[in-house]
Scaffold this motif. Structure first.
Motif, PDB file in Angstrom:
ATOM      1  N   PHE A   1       0.830  -1.201   0.000  1.00  0.00           N
ATOM      2  CA  PHE A   1       0.000   0.000   0.000  1.00  0.00           C
ATOM      3  C   PHE A   1       0.873   1.263   0.000  1.00  0.00           C
ATOM      4  O   PHE A   1       0.467   2.308  -0.488  1.00  0.00           O
ATOM      5  CB  PHE A   1      -0.876  -0.103   1.253  1.00  0.00           C
ATOM      6  N   ALA A   2       2.088   1.133   0.512  1.00  0.00           N
ATOM      7  CA  ALA A   2       2.969   2.299   0.596  1.00  0.00           C
ATOM      8  C   ALA A   2       3.596   2.660  -0.754  1.00  0.00           C
ATOM      9  O   ALA A   2       4.187   3.715  -0.897  1.00  0.00           O
ATOM     10  CB  ALA A   2       4.071   2.043   1.623  1.00  0.00           C
ATOM     11  N   ARG A   3       3.499   1.772  -1.754  1.00  0.00           N
ATOM     12  CA  ARG A   3       4.101   2.057  -3.063  1.00  0.00           C
ATOM     13  C   ARG A   3       3.049   2.689  -3.963  1.00  0.00           C
ATOM     14  O   ARG A   3       2.124   2.026  -4.400  1.00  0.00           O
ATOM     15  CB  ARG A   3       4.649   0.774  -3.709  1.00  0.00           C
ATOM     16  N   VAL A   4       3.245   3.981  -4.218  1.00  0.00           N
ATOM     17  CA  VAL A   4       2.237   4.748  -4.948  1.00  0.00           C
ATOM     18  C   VAL A   4       2.596   4.902  -6.420  1.00  0.00           C
ATOM     19  O   VAL A   4       1.742   4.765  -7.291  1.00  0.00           O
ATOM     20  CB  VAL A   4       2.063   6.141  -4.300  1.00  0.00           C
ATOM     21  N   LYS A   5       3.879   5.165  -6.695  1.00  0.00           N
ATOM     22  CA  LYS A   5       4.262   5.467  -8.079  1.00  0.00           C
ATOM     23  C   LYS A   5       5.262   4.482  -8.666  1.00  0.00           C
ATOM     24  O   LYS A   5       5.375   4.371  -9.885  1.00  0.00           O
ATOM     25  CB  LYS A   5       4.873   6.875  -8.147  1.00  0.00           C
ATOM     26  N   THR A   6       6.029   3.824  -7.817  1.00  0.00           N
ATOM     27  CA  THR A   6       7.034   2.887  -8.332  1.00  0.00           C
ATOM     28  C   THR A   6       6.905   1.551  -7.627  1.00  0.00           C
ATOM     29  O   THR A   6       6.472   1.486  -6.479  1.00  0.00           O
ATOM     30  CB  THR A   6       8.461   3.433  -8.076  1.00  0.00           C
TER      31      THR A   6
ATOM     32  N   TRP B   1      -2.502   1.280  -6.013  1.00  0.00           N
ATOM     33  CA  TRP B   1      -2.672   2.663  -6.443  1.00  0.00           C
ATOM     34  C   TRP B   1      -2.789   2.694  -7.963  1.00  0.00           C
ATOM     35  O   TRP B   1      -2.089   1.960  -8.659  1.00  0.00           O
ATOM     36  CB  TRP B   1      -1.520   3.552  -5.957  1.00  0.00           C
TER      37      TRP B   1
END
Lengths: 202, 288
Positions: free
Chosen positions: B247-252, B271
């Motif tokens: 959940f902490a990986r938003v863009k990569t 995301w």
């Protein structure tokens, strides 16, 4: 000490709980919260208690809390209470419940674990990304979460605006975990994804 | 006239053999690696019992995994194997706690159901004296007989040199085969007595991981099983893998995510910006 604060009928209590993370102490957040500007914003918002989980930064907390208490005394405010607590391996259930019941606020570092734990209680959350950490995704996550109306983002240099905004935010905050998160797309639970993968389609 | 056998030991012969082997291996890999993108395929008969292998990792990964599993249906996923790294007492403890919660939840559900049925029985008896309680429901499977916690050595210790990591990873891979192949029997050396025990002592039907290094190695282990179709891993459709990006990986994507993107059966991100990565990342909203 602080964990034993209890909500009593009749006496108005509004708690702001601050968690700074277990691994790397986020002293800048503690310092910023105990600045006069933050304290004023909290008192204007009707808060009566400020509880800070200082983790390993106990010394910083004690000296700053003393200065803050002196400031409050000068202002003639004796009722606003400031308390601190160490890292609690049993989790923060009690603290979150206290905030929930007193219609308070949580201010947290932007770690994903803290965010997930706090939002389960449906309490307003202000996250403050740690600008001292290099190459981490806290900022990205905080921006994405704020865009989805799950939380507010605060600036460690000046927390007053976020504290002021949190009063209105309580009403419009989105439910987490989302029941239907997209406006135009189908959402699924992880249980459904597991069933699909197994071919358990009813 | 046939050439003498010694003529087989030439360089060109070895090269030809090696090439053939490489081609075969690539074709096999192509055959077992997942189609892009995932399409659900209904099965004709639901198995009574299944085993799901859940890889737990350091604090954050473990927390997220149990958020993901909050609606786990123990009547479908009848045996759970939790794989933890050696020394990770926290994850092992969380697994036991989670199973305890499942048990409590199931007991509460049964109690509610009994109360409802009693009420209904009273009503029915008042009407025509007929009791109709058909129990076609699948049995929920909670309690210590329905899960196990397996430990594998850590792939990389903190401060371990990058040079020795491949060696320790191989060791982890080797040690990951026992939990992949079977959960230990309830009694030593006992053959399975029920379908539930049989499923527990078989290959996992489903493997879930969300990012720890151990997860990458377990998935690699499952690929080896499928490559050689050991115990029918591939022909029976066992060892299906699902990766959920943090959940902490938003863009990569994380490193584990990048490594597993084209290998797992399903690759799920949380995301929207990551949707479609590698032509196959799925996005269904925040899941934790």
């Amino acid at each position: 000490m602080a964990a034993s604060w209890t909500l009593t009928e009749g006496s108005p209590m509004k708690v702001c709980f601050v968690t700074t993370g277990a691994t790397a102490p986020f002293t800048a957040l503690i310092e910023s919260l105990l600045e006069p500007s933050s304290l004023d914003a909290l008192r204007e918002g009707g808060y009566t208690h400020l509880l800070i989980q200082f983790g390993t930064a106990k010394d910083v907390f004690e000296t700053r809390a003393q200065a803050a208490r002196n400031y409050l005394q000068q202002q003639g405010n004796e009722t606003f209470a400031i308390g601190g607590m160490d890292f609690d391996p049993n989790g923060l259930r009690e603290q979150f419940k206290l905030v929930q019941q007193s219609k308070g606020l949580v201010i947290s570092h932007a770690g994903s674990g803290s965010i997930l734990a706090t939002l389960r209680y449906q309490i307003p959350l202000v996250v403050v990304p740690n600008d001292q950490l290099l190459d981490n995704h806290q900022e990205e996550l905080a921006i994405a979460m704020e865009r989805s109306n799950y939380l507010l983002r605060g600036d460690v240099k000046n927390l007053a605006p976020a504290i002021q905004k949190s009063a209105d935010f309580r009403i419009k905050m989105a439910q987490f975990p989302p029941i239907t998160s997209g406006k135009h797309r189908e959402t699924k639970s992880f249980a459904a994804i597991m069933d699909e993968t197994m071919g358990f389609l009813d | 006239m046939a050439p003498p056998p010694s003529s087989l030991y030439t360089l060109s012969f070895f090269l030809a053999a090696l090439t053939t082997l490489l081609v075969c291996a690539s074709l096999r890999l192509l055959a077992i690696l997942p189609r892009t993108p995932f399409r659900p395929q209904p099965i004709r008969r639901k198995p009574i019992a299944t085993r799901v292998l859940i890889v737990l990792g350091s604090g954050g990964h473990t927390h997220e995994m149990f958020y993901l599993l909050r609606e786990l249906d123990t009547s479908k996923y009848t045996h759970r194997t939790y794989v933890v790294s050696s020394g990770d007492a926290f994850s092992a403890q969380r697994a036991v706690e989670f199973e305890g919660e499942l048990e409590v939840r199931e007991k509460a559900r049964l109690r509610r159901k009994e109360e409802l049925e009693e009420e209904e029985d009273e009503k029915l008896e008042g009407q025509n004296g007929k009791i109709a309680t058909q129990n076609e429901e699948r049995q929920a499977c909670t309690g210590p007989d329905h899960y196990n916690v397996a430990t594998v050595p850590r792939a990389r210790h903190i401060y371990q040199s990058i040079l020795t990591t491949p060696v320790s990873s191989l060791w982890t891979l080797w040690k990951s085969f026992p939990p992949l192949l079977a959960a230990p029997p309830l009694l030593p050396d006992q053959s399975p007595q029920t379908p539930y025990e049989a499923a527990a002592q078989d290959l996992p039907d489903l493997i879930l991981t969300n990012g720890p290094a151990t997860g990458v190695i377990i998935v690699l282990g499952s690929l080896i099983l499928r490559f050689f179709n050991l115990r029918g891993a591939n022909s029976r459709g066992k060892c299906k893998t699902v990766y959920v990006e943090s959940f902490a990986r938003v863009k990569t994507l994380s490193l584990s995510g990048k490594l597993l993107l084209r290998v797992v059966d399903r690759f799920v991100v949380q995301w929207e910006a990551l949707e479609g990565k590698g032509g196959r990342a799925e996005f269904w909203g925040v899941l934790v």
